[in-house]
Write a protein that holds these residues in place. Structure first.
Motif, PDB file in Angstrom:
ATOM      1  N   ASN A  41      -7.039  -3.486   5.047  1.00  0.00           N
ATOM      2  CA  ASN A  41      -6.399  -2.805   6.358  1.00  0.00           C
ATOM      3  C   ASN A  41      -6.849  -3.694   7.593  1.00  0.00           C
ATOM      4  N   ASP A  72     -13.609  -3.015  12.848  1.00  0.00           N
ATOM      5  CA  ASP A  72     -13.244  -4.056  12.816  1.00  0.00           C
ATOM      6  C   ASP A  72     -12.543  -4.600  14.045  1.00  0.00           C
ATOM      7  N   ALA A 109      -0.306   6.600  10.694  1.00  0.00           N
ATOM      8  CA  ALA A 109      -1.270   5.955   9.688  1.00  0.00           C
ATOM      9  C   ALA A 109      -2.029   7.158   8.781  1.00  0.00           C
ATOM     10  N   ARG A 166       6.913  -6.396   3.174  1.00  0.00           N
ATOM     11  CA  ARG A 166       5.739  -6.355   4.102  1.00  0.00           C
ATOM     12  C   ARG A 166       5.554  -8.013   4.590  1.00  0.00           C
ATOM     13  N   ARG A 183       0.357  -1.810   0.505  1.00  0.00           N
ATOM     14  CA  ARG A 183       1.535  -1.879  -0.313  1.00  0.00           C
ATOM     15  C   ARG A 183       1.967  -0.396  -0.372  1.00  0.00           C
ATOM     16  N   PHE A 184       1.155   0.634  -0.530  1.00  0.00           N
ATOM     17  CA  PHE A 184       1.296   2.054  -1.041  1.00  0.00           C
ATOM     18  C   PHE A 184       1.459   3.072   0.305  1.00  0.00           C
ATOM     19  N   GLY A 185       0.845   2.528   1.311  1.00  0.00           N
ATOM     20  CA  GLY A 185       0.632   3.694   2.416  1.00  0.00           C
ATOM     21  C   GLY A 185      -0.146   4.660   2.189  1.00  0.00           C
ATOM     22  N   LEU A 186      -1.412   4.485   1.481  1.00  0.00           N
ATOM     23  CA  LEU A 186      -2.304   5.484   0.803  1.00  0.00           C
ATOM     24  C   LEU A 186      -3.462   5.303   0.951  1.00  0.00           C
ATOM     25  N   GLY A 187      -3.989   3.746   1.075  1.00  0.00           N
ATOM     26  CA  GLY A 187      -5.368   3.473   0.785  1.00  0.00           C
ATOM     27  C   GLY A 187      -6.336   4.139   1.774  1.00  0.00           C
ATOM     28  N   LEU A 188      -5.780   4.187   2.889  1.00  0.00           N
ATOM     29  CA  LEU A 188      -6.685   4.509   3.976  1.00  0.00           C
ATOM     30  C   LEU A 188      -7.498   5.986   3.847  1.00  0.00           C
ATOM     31  N   LYS A 189      -6.403   6.853   3.322  1.00  0.00           N
ATOM     32  CA  LYS A 189      -6.596   8.208   3.004  1.00  0.00           C
ATOM     33  C   LYS A 189      -7.412   8.225   1.632  1.00  0.00           C
ATOM     34  N   LYS A 193      -5.681  -1.330  -6.159  1.00  0.00           N
ATOM     35  CA  LYS A 193      -5.596  -2.656  -6.270  1.00  0.00           C
ATOM     36  C   LYS A 193      -6.799  -3.567  -7.033  1.00  0.00           C
TER      37      LYS A 193
END
Ligand SMILES: Nc1ncnc2c1ncn2[C@@H]1O[C@H](COP(=O)(O)OP(=O)(O)OP(=O)(O)O)[C@@H](O)[C@H]1O
Ligand SMILES: [Mg+2]
Length: 488
Positions: free
Chosen positions: A34, A59, A72, A84, A91-97, A323
């Motif tokens: 991200n 970051d 987000a 994108r 890609r998925f709109g999920l990683g952060l969570k 990933k």
């Protein structure tokens, strides 16, 4: 037709999603994805096992405004089918969570953009209590107490992700300090690997620096670009997108300096990390596998193949949410198989060349490599001058004994052990110190025999550089020939 809305039950779903299978290192890598997508160039990871243990990742990317941040925090903030940007690692709109909540029960994201500082928190205990998808907005005065937030403010833009209640990271660990330190060592190695192209920097991507508790994450180059032998690039076109394949053959272990060895992943990395390196937008997804297209043989271990896939082909590679897995589609597989056969052949050459050049018709070797239907054998060259010279000094009985001796040496040649040694990383010991004297003695012995034939000495000295073992020491042999020419 009657319809019913069946919204997921928040407490159960959010708990179940914790078990997608993230490791600490893959979860942190997902957050750095991200940061890279947000154009960050400096990433700071800080953790503490004391009091209220935390992991925080800062970051200096473009950050988010309050509304962006709320979006987000939503699971499925983006659709996997969205097109994108070419440098977007999401890609998925999920990683952060999902990545964060796989490791902790409380996730706070603080972001700063255009002078606006905003923060949002997911807390699994609150969700369990309120039975709904509720995030809350921490008070401004709480923010300055949070790790790395003051550094964020100094930077004027960027994002900090903070994990607290690290239940998964410390689960079953009697010593939290030790457990966290050991796990973070693995994180360091993983990040060095996964983001090595971003850490090294290359054309077309922003170079990044990652600090983990104030120590920079080392740079790593599995291809030793500049030192390896690059083979021809190959391109495969799939659905109008291009997959770029760059094969490399690393130098033999004994030719690497200690620095180069560690850059290539050390002894262990060299042994284990042969194979394909699959990158999605220059970020390493999977490595050290041949996808069962060839055996992971000892002798092909110098081969490494960089495969660059653009994010437009995600659907074909069955990329998973973390990933960390991808399987090549059939049409790419076929091409990879062809390429791999070519490459493994080349990697073997580095070994056989180091061992001994096969007979090329010009050099007179003391061993001949014989290929027959039954396989390959190595036989002593009976016509080598040193052997024929010795043979000439013997009577019939002596000649028979010599033949028996040569035959015994050939039939007990320790091929299996040699194979294992060649493929292992032990440097071979050639004992070259006294080689000059040894060569002189052999040459004198040959001259002695050649002297009995008209013009023999002259012919011998001319052909000496082509003769085993002289041909392996051209410089010593050249001065020896000069020296012997003067004497004779
Ligand atoms: N460090 C960051 N800086 C700026 N924006 C961010 C940052 N982290 C997340 N975002 C924003 O939040 C969104 C959601 O992130 P999240 O990781 O959940 O999904 P994603 O990156 O879109 O896809 P994926 O699930 O594949 O990671 C991102 O699309 C991005 O817009
Ligand atoms: Mg992401």
């Amino acid at each position: 037709m009657p319809e019913l809305v069946v919204a997921p039950y928040a407490p159960s779903l959010i708990e179940s999603m914790r078990s997608i299978g993230y490791s600490l290192e893959s979860a942190i890598a997902d957050l750095i994805d991200n940061s890279i997508s947000a154009n960050a160039s400096r990433i700071t990871i800080r953790y503490s096992p004391y009091d209220n243990p935390y992991v925080a990742i800062l970051d200096d990317g473009y950050g988010m405004r309050p509304d962006d941040l709320t979006r987000a925090m939503r699971h499925g903030s983006r659709n996997p089918w969205d097109i994108r940007a070419a440098n977007d690692l999401g890609r998925f709109g999920l990683g952060l969570k999902t990545a964060s909540l796989s490791q902790c029960r409380k996730l706070t994201v603080v972001s700063l953009k255009d002078g606006e500082l905003s923060a949002r928190t997911w807390d699994l205990d609150l969700i369990a209590e309120r039975e709904d998808w509720i995030i809350y907005v921490p008070e401004q005065h709480e923010l300055s107490e949070m790790p790395l937030v003051n550094e964020l403010i100094k930077q004027a833009k960027g994002t900090v992700v903070i994990w607290e209640n690290l239940d998964r990271i410390v689960a079953g660990e009697p010593n939290i300090n030790q457990a966290l330190t050991e796990k973070m060592d693995l994180v360091r190695v993983h990040l060095a690997m996964v983001f090595h192209r971003y850490l090294l920097g290359e054309q077309g991507i922003n170079r990044i620096k990652i600090h983990l508790n104030n120590n920079p994450v080392a740079t790593y180059d599995p291809f030793l670009v500049g030192r390896s032998e690059p083979l021809q690039d190959e391109f495969i076109t799939v659905e109008n997108s291009t997959v770029l394949i760059k094969p490399y053959i690393l130098p033999h272990r004994s030719k690497l300096t200690p620095d180069e060895l560690s850059l290539a992943g050390g002894e262990e990395g060299l042994r284990r990390n042969q194979g394909f390196y699959i990158y999605r937008n220059k970020r390493l997804i999977i490595w050290g596998t041949w996808f069962r297209l060839t055996k992971q043989e000892e002798l092909s271990k110098l081969a490494r193949v960089r495969v660059d896939i653009p994010n437009t082909l995600d659907h074909l590679w069955t990329l998973d949410i973390k990933k960390s897995a991808a399987h090549p589609p059939d049409e790419v597989r076929q091409n990879l198989k062809r390429i791999v056969e070519k490459i493994v052949g080349n990697s073997r050459r580095v070994y056989t060349f180091r061992g001994r050049r096969t007979n090329d018709g010009k050099l007179v070797r003391s061993w001949n490599r014989i290929e027959s239907r039954n396989g390959i054998s190595y036989l002593i060259n009976r016509t080598h001058p040193i052997i024929s010279a010795f043979s000439q000094t013997l009577d019939e009985e002596g000649k028979n004994t010599l033949e028996l001796l040569l035959d015994t040496i050939e039939s007990t040649f320790p091929a299996d052990s040699l194979y294992a040694d060649m493929a292992s990383d032990h440097p071979r010991n050639y004992e070259e110190s006294d080689i000059e004297n040894k060569l002189r003695m052999i040459a004198q012995c040959l001259l002695h025999t050649a002297g009995s034939i008209e013009g023999g000495e002259e012919r011998l000295l001319t052909s000496l550089p082509m003769l085993d073992p002289f041909c392996d020491y051209p410089q010593i042999t050249a001065s020896l020939v000069k020296e012997l020419k003067n004497v004779h």
